[in-house]
Design an enzyme around this catalytic site. Structure first.
Site, PDB file in Angstrom:
ATOM      1  N   GLY A 103     -25.966 -74.241   5.943  1.00 19.75           N
ATOM      2  CA  GLY A 103     -25.273 -73.029   5.443  1.00 19.75           C
ATOM      3  C   GLY A 103     -24.008 -73.130   5.362  1.00 19.75           C
ATOM      4  CE  LYS A 143     -20.588 -63.116  12.615  1.00 19.72           C
ATOM      5  NZ  LYS A 143     -21.427 -63.607  11.614  1.00 19.72           N
TER       6      LYS A 143
END
Ligand code: ATR
Length: 283
Positions: free
Chosen positions: A250, A76
């Site tokens: 999550g 990322k």
């Protein structure tokens, strides 16, 4: 009729997720469910790519007609230097998780922060304005969520990290955006109860259980782990054992960030609730 079918099959829009390792990723399933729900024709591939091959793999995917990619761990941060245009939220996060290929250009965005907010506020009904928030961890995951969390105008946002220097560096970066402070796990301020504790460390992924600050949990504290699994994560077990009001993994953030990416690519935002249910996940 048969020509139309053939042409559809050969021009189907391609997407995928690049990571290393990536075999565990639920993104192909989520995007398949989104595509079915919104009646979009697309295919979504799992692409295991090492850091050395990232640029080549992205350019090849683009050259062969790919329309968009999700970028996941550990790429990322590195992918930010490969994009032609980057959104403000991805710049703030220092990370890109969504690429869109448009007219030969690579557009980078980051949907993680908005995905977390949607899960916390819309799905789970948390009021973040005026809240006292504690984030555990000061790596890339934390950097991606501080900006969006501060926009919700919490009373305080403390970043606690094993290596306090990293938390302090983040505080310096975000100090003009809101009431941020840094701490070590052992000395987190507890004068006021935390409404929300977010685990953004990667400890659980490595099977490690750090000495998280149990004193930070009160009977009204909501605990949220950015990590998720079919079994409760070490952090969510720790939160329950120490009396948190609620402890959630999550999964919702995962589905919500995917919905934002889908919207960027396809111009339609899927309804996430049935997808969360279809994945047999208790939100
Ligand atoms: P990510 O991009 O997923 O945030 P990262 O940048 O490597 O990954 O950051 C990992 C975070 O998890 C860091 O805050 C790290 O703490 P340090 O900065 O002290 O290294 C934290 N972390 C990982 N394993 C941990 C452990 N066993 N105990 C405490 N913190 C841990």
């Amino acid at each position: 009729m048969s020509n139309a079918t053939t042409s559809d099959a050969t021009t189907i829009d391609r997407y995928g997720v690049m990571g290393y390792p990536v075999s565990h990723s639920r993104s192909p399933l989520i995007h398949k469910l989104f595509a079915l729900q919104t009646e979009q024709k697309l295919q979504y591939e799992l692409l295991q790519v090492t850091p050395e091959n990232l640029e080549t793999a992205i350019r090849q995917f683009q050259r062969t007609g790919g329309k968009g990619l999700n970028i996941t761990v550990p790429h990322k941060g590195a992918v930010t230097r490969l994009v032609d245009q980057v959104s403000e939220r991805a710049t703030t996060a220092g990370a890109v998780n969504t690429l869109a290929f448009q007219g030969g250009r690579i557009i980078g965005d980051n949907t993680d922060g908005i995905g977390l907010l949607r899960d916390l506020v819309v799905n789970l009904g948390l009021a973040l304005e005026g809240a006292n928030i504690l984030i555990l961890g000061a790596g890339g995951a934390t950097r991606g969520i501080i900006g969006p969390l501060l926009e919700m105008q919490p009373s305080s946002l403390c970043i606690a990290n094993r290596t306090v220097d990293k938390a302090e560096a983040l505080v310096e970066k975000f100090s003009e955006s809101g009431p941020v402070s840094a701490s070590q796990f052992s000395v987190v301020p507890t004068t006021e109860a935390y409404d929300l504790i977010i685990n953004a460390t990667s400890a659980g992924l490595k099977g490690e259980a750090p000495p998280y600050p149990a004193a930070a949990i009160s009977a009204t504290t909501f605990c949220y782990d950015l990590s998720y699994g079919l079994k409760p994560t070490p952090f969510s077990v720790w939160a329950r054992d120490n009396g948190a009001a609620r402890s959630v993994m999550g999964w919702g953030m995962l589905v919500e960030q995917a919905a934002e990416s889908f919207n960027i690519w396809r111009g339609v935002r899927p309804d996430t609730a049935p997808v969360l249910r279809q994945m047999s996940i208790a939100a």
